[in-house]
Scaffold this active site. Sequence first.
Site, short mmCIF file in Angstrom:
data_model
loop_
_atom_site.label_atom_id
_atom_site.label_comp_id
_atom_site.label_asym_id
_atom_site.label_seq_id
_atom_site.Cartn_x
_atom_site.Cartn_y
_atom_site.Cartn_z
N GLY A 166 30.98 6.25 -35.61
CA GLY A 166 30.58 4.99 -36.22
C GLY A 166 30.48 5.08 -37.73
CB ALA B 135 29.28 -7.22 -30.72
N GLY C 257 24.05 -8.67 -37.38
CA GLY C 257 23.68 -9.84 -36.57
C GLY C 257 24.84 -10.42 -35.80
N GLY D 222 23.84 7.02 -38.26
CA GLY D 222 24.22 8.13 -39.14
C GLY D 222 23.56 9.44 -38.74
CB CYS E 284 22.68 -5.82 -30.72
SG CYS E 284 22.81 -6.13 -32.48
CG ASN F 21 23.95 -2.33 -38.77
OD1 ASN F 21 24.11 -3.45 -38.28
ND2 ASN F 21 23.91 -1.23 -38.03
C1 FMN Z 1 27.41 -1.75 -39.44
C2 FMN Z 1 27.23 -1.46 -37.99
C3 FMN Z 1 27.54 -2.45 -37.04
C4 FMN Z 1 27.37 -2.22 -35.70
N1 FMN Z 1 27.71 -3.19 -34.79
C5 FMN Z 1 27.62 -2.93 -33.45
C6 FMN Z 1 28.06 -3.88 -32.50
O1 FMN Z 1 28.56 -4.95 -32.83
N2 FMN Z 1 27.93 -3.60 -31.17
C7 FMN Z 1 27.39 -2.39 -30.75
O2 FMN Z 1 27.29 -2.16 -29.55
N3 FMN Z 1 26.99 -1.46 -31.64
C8 FMN Z 1 27.09 -1.71 -32.98
N4 FMN Z 1 26.70 -0.74 -33.88
C9 FMN Z 1 26.17 0.53 -33.39
C10 FMN Z 1 27.28 1.62 -33.36
O3 FMN Z 1 28.31 1.25 -32.48
C11 FMN Z 1 26.69 2.97 -32.93
O4 FMN Z 1 26.12 2.83 -31.65
C12 FMN Z 1 25.63 3.49 -33.88
O5 FMN Z 1 25.94 3.13 -35.20
C13 FMN Z 1 25.44 5.00 -33.80
O6 FMN Z 1 26.59 5.70 -34.16
P1 FMN Z 1 26.87 6.28 -35.65
O7 FMN Z 1 25.64 7.00 -36.08
O8 FMN Z 1 28.08 7.12 -35.52
O9 FMN Z 1 27.11 5.06 -36.51
C14 FMN Z 1 26.86 -0.98 -35.25
C15 FMN Z 1 26.56 0.01 -36.20
C16 FMN Z 1 26.74 -0.21 -37.55
C17 FMN Z 1 26.41 0.89 -38.51
#
Ligand code: FMN
Lengths: 260, 260, 310, 310
Positions: free
Chosen positions: D269, D50, D76, D221, D134, D73
């Site tokens: 992710g 982001a 921020g 996750g 977010c 997480n």
């Molecule tokens: C450490 C971390 C940072 C993330 N930062 C952002 C972000 O900056 N912008 C956003 O839209 N989603 C952010 N997400 C959400 C992920 O893009 C994703 O939508 C979410 O983690 C679900 O997918 P996953 O289970 O494969 O991680 C973040 C997730 C994690 C774990």
Amino acid sequence: MARLTILEHREIAENMMWLAFSAPQDLRYTPGQFLHIRVTDGVDHLLRRPISLCYVQGEGGAKSQAIAVAYRVGGKGTELLRKKKVGEELDVLGPLGNGFTLHEGDRHALLVGGGIGVPPMVELAEQLTQQGTKVTSIIGFQSANVAILQEELSRYGEVLVATNDGSLGLQGFVTDYMTEELLATADRFYACGPTPMLRAVQAKMDGKVEGYLSLEERMGCGIGACMACVTSCRMDDGSVGYKKVCKDGPVFSAPKVVFA
Amino acid sequence: MARLTILEHREIAENMMWLAFSAPQDLRYTPGQFLHIRVTDGVDHLLRRPISLCYVQGEGGAKSQAIAVAYRVGGKGTELLRKKKVGEELDVLGPLGNGFTLHEGDRHALLVGGGIGVPPMVELAEQLTQQGTKVTSIIGFQSANVAILQEELSRYGEVLVATNDGSLGLQGFVTDYMTEELLATADRFYACGPTPMLRAVQAKMDGKVEGYLSLEERMGCGIGACMACVTSCRMDDGSVGYKKVCKDGPVFSAPKVVFA
Amino acid sequence: MTVRDVDMSVRIGPITMKNPVTTASGCFGFGKEFADFYDLSVLGSITVKATTIEPRLGNPTPRVAETPGGMLNAIGLQNPGVELVIAQELPHLRRYEIPVFVNVAGTTVEDYVDVTKRLMDSEDVDAVEVNISCPNVKCGGIQFGTDPLQAAQVTEAIKRVSRVPVIVKLSPNVTDIVAMAKAVEAAGADAISMINTLVGMSIDLNKRRPLIANGVGGLSGPAVKPVAVRMTYQVAQAVSIPIIGMGGIMTAEDAIEFIMAGATAVAVGTANFVNPLACPEIIEGIRQYCLDHGIASIRDLQGAAWKELA
Amino acid sequence: MTVRDVDMSVRIGPITMKNPVTTASGCFGFGKEFADFYDLSVLGSITVKATTIEPRLGNPTPRVAETPGGMLNAIGLQNPGVELVIAQELPHLRRYEIPVFVNVAGTTVEDYVDVTKRLMDSEDVDAVEVNISCPNVKCGGIQFGTDPLQAAQVTEAIKRVSRVPVIVKLSPNVTDIVAMAKAVEAAGADAISMINTLVGMSIDLNKRRPLIANGVGGLSGPAVKPVAVRMTYQVAQAVSIPIIGMGGIMTAEDAIEFIMAGATAVAVGTANFVNPLACPEIIEGIRQYCLDHGIASIRDLQGAAWKELA
Ligand SMILES: Cc1cc2nc3c(=O)[nH]c(=O)nc-3n(C[C@H](O)[C@H](O)[C@H](O)COP(=O)(O)O)c2cc1C
Ligand SMILES: Cc1cc2nc3c(=O)[nH]c(=O)nc-3n(C[C@H](O)[C@H](O)[C@H](O)COP(=O)(O)OP(=O)(O)OC[C@H]3O[C@@H](n4cnc5c(N)ncnc54)[C@H](O)[C@@H]3O)c2cc1C
Ligand SMILES: Cc1cc2nc3c(=O)[nH]c(=O)nc-3n(C[C@H](O)[C@H](O)[C@H](O)COP(=O)(O)OP(=O)(O)OC[C@H]3O[C@@H](n4cnc5c(N)ncnc54)[C@H](O)[C@@H]3O)c2cc1C
Ligand SMILES: Cc1cc2nc3c(=O)[nH]c(=O)nc-3n(C[C@H](O)[C@H](O)[C@H](O)COP(=O)(O)O)c2cc1C
Ligand code: FES
Ligand code: FES
């Protein structure tokens, strides 16, 4: 990333484990770097555990035979890790991060370790000794039953031990050993341990001995991508900003570290 | 519920495993009951796996030495189970459910098993033989490479094998063996296998031979508390309602079972 | 900081539970099956399966699926109807001398009121738990669980006919759980239980269809614990009625996490399927935790995660 | 049913991805770190962290916690600000010749518009992904993610200044995800990505405080996969713009589950933290699955779980 075979795994003090596994091919490392270890193939403990490289058996590069780490069984992941047996495979990422910098001309270095901050001092002592730097280790523990690696470190030089309860060595803190006289003989210090210890060491050394602090922070990726592991540091322009423990660290030049 | 030590664990056909473990104290069981096995101590595969009791080594009660099951590695849980080694412990609940009813006066029983429905027939054959009932086993598989327990069953009587592809025994289905002549000689039948097989067996036997069907359903608790595993049955009052496979079954009197 | 014994008792309105652990509705049947494993009188209370006015057959099978760290279920409120529950299921629970909470479900406000009224004829009901949040039945109460106004209406209606405490069970499938909690508190709820399951789905790759016959199912187990703890933490600071916290409790530590988040009592659901002895083990584990940490009363931990440190 | 090769390409509006796998924002930094592990040009696209108008320091630590089958997480939105992102982070991604999606965050509609406008000066942005969801920043966009009206407003405003496709990323922390999806579709969104994290909490029993410094964090996750699949399934049937599905994808099978639920593409992710090679392994796994099952084009599986069987 590699699947490495466990060669040794045993308890060396209460809930303190010694774990050695085969080295990946063409291993390159510096002391102070860490390994990012997966504790299960399942999803119940998803994140890898960062554990410092403690000692590399054999010579560098393709000649090294084994990597050893020492870790404390504290939470659920290390509890699972403890159950792995010799012959089983371990999913290891690394060595990762920015280790200790060795300075060739140094005559005498102080190695300061507290608790599970002691392990990285072993490989550091090895390499310092090899380049001709005399090593004095100052290590601290809660009490005698969790003291580790004293013998290993004594191969490289004097080892001064402190315990909180006086059950081994001096009763007190590692900083109690840091007399003006001792500091006057030192060219450099290297410290790893709990934050209160690092803060005290930083204060004690300030303006007297140059050195490095190795920090801990909870990690997501371990490779610099997720921003989980930041720590406050003084930047080159003098402002305070965040650095990543996993990538910029875990080792930082001591004066750069800003404790909260 | 008990933690039982694995005594044997080996592949007996492609992805078909034979698993024997120490029996709990004072084991009481009937053939057709199932064991509810936890495949990991972690949370990544939370639910237990229902696997039929296949054979009990030694005598009943405290004298029995080991319980054996045979299972197919299909999904993630059985994949994990396969990795367990001799000497490791298994978290087992059971034997659970309502097994096969043996009728003392029976002279000849047909045991019909399809695929992973074959295992419960072994202990059943053992007990029927012991009470003097002659046993004929009719077992079916996809093909020869996944055929199991033919030898074990042949200790108790004739074994007729069918495979879908003809690679072993008759090419066709178990029902192809069920000639009028054979059925005329039988006092009882016992069947376990995939739903299409059970439906065909039920139709074939209808009005000719009395018997039992052992059903499968996805389970939550395995002990009758969660209502996950219901199956349609004809009730005593003639209406159709749900019975629990885990508690009221897995074995039901054949005419009571209502297939969708 | 040594304590000899721990005061494990908690109060849900006028009801005293001798320890903070009850069973999650739908995960313990009517208790019978677990009585084969241990003496149910060790429980703080027992919460039984949802009851409707008429008998219900529930959904077709498969009704459950395993998911990473959890499970989906779509039982669909199968139950013999309130008459049979009163006649056949509840009386035998009296012998354990623990409070019995009866989970009540329905499709309309009238349904809920009728079941509650009928339950009032029984001496075997110590509280009703209003299930306004079951995601597995079409028109089966979920609208009450996602709209504060409707949640308040059904709560008020039940309060009017109930002579026992009314516990309202919240759905986590909402934008603002605090608004839901405040609405049912204002409507007279004596306690809140939370959370019911999150709506989820698993797809069978071979069949190319949802694995659960109902399509969607309710997600429970350890996977949902962080969501449940967060909601408990938020609601506990916004209402003054007691909370029965649940969602993924497998161990005593999990239970204590909910209590620190602000729950007065906790319920154990999915864990019963994994380990039939989960409830007694968790009760003993909580006691041991308190002994080890010098905590004289479990009530001292309630809300500890947001209350001023002593 | 034998196929020689699989057509893995999918389209997100006018953009062609050579395979359906992108990275989830915030889980892949700006790509650099993973370039040490593999050639990023194998990816279908890359979605970066982001970006806000000003540099942001983000939250204090601890910022992550492990939970059963998942993690929390609360980073921020730490980022160097849009100027530095354009100058230093994006240019090096061009060499991989894959579409670059830039995740945009802000506190007000103006913030979002300003970042987007600034990004339009760069040649290195192929789409913007609007992070209205977010959960980890106070006043940081979550209100846009839970109210259809505000979601539509921010979408419209961004559409007005963007010359590249606009992907709107939905929050799962809502009562009605379909209403959110329809609102942003009507407002002109070119695609939807879903889901962002569920709001959760973990409590440190020793400290008796939330483990994450920020208090709440976002749950991601495998634990959240059933919720994400369910929402994808529902939204895919309600809108006609493409969906990038995500939430707990660890394997090729997980990815296919989202595609069958109705996603056109998927994002990986948390899996990147567990296994830095997760993305290429998933891409190869999808190809192999299609080969094994005689599927000539990955697009044939899109929505298979609810479309009529062929
Ligand atoms: C450490 C971390 C940072 C993330 N930062 C952002 C972000 O900056 N912008 C956003 O839209 N989603 C952010 N997400 C959400 C992920 O893009 C994703 O939508 C979410 O983690 C679900 O997918 P996953 O289970 O494969 O991680 C973040 C997730 C994690 C774990
Ligand atoms: C660079 C670095 C080097 C380290 N070297 C060593 C070493 O050589 N020997 C050793 O015993 N320990 C070392 N640690 C600490 C070690 O990582 C933690 O003790 C371990 O991760 C705890 O895992 P657990 O499964 O026991 O705890 P859990 O509570 O189950 O862990 C849950 C999560 O929190 C993280 N976590 C918990 N405690 C810590 C901590 N103190 N630091 C960082 N993450 C934590 C875990 O990694 C995991 O993601 C090091 C930490 C860092 C950052
Ligand atoms: C009473 C009974 C007796 C059984 N006896 C045997 C036996 O002796 N040998 C044997 O190989 N198999 C037997 N099965 C089938 C066996 O339970 C499943 O093959 C097994 O649970 C699949 O687990 P998995 O980890 O491979 O699959 P996964 O797909 O990982 O399982 C996910 C979940 O679905 C459930 N599940 C998946 N397939 C089935 C199925 N066919 N029936 C019930 N639950 C299922 C699992 O138990 C688990 O809860 C029996 C089933 C029942 C109900
Ligand atoms: C199989 C099953 C059946 C359930 N039936 C009900 C029910 O009838 N009424 C109800 O209010 N909640 C029901 N629930 C929800 C649980 O009571 C509980 O709120 C939820 O499972 C979260 O707790 P857990 O993670 O400990 O299981 C059911 C849950 C499961 C798993
Ligand atoms: S742990 Fe991900 S950036 Fe350091
Ligand atoms: S599996 Fe729970 S009732 Fe049968």
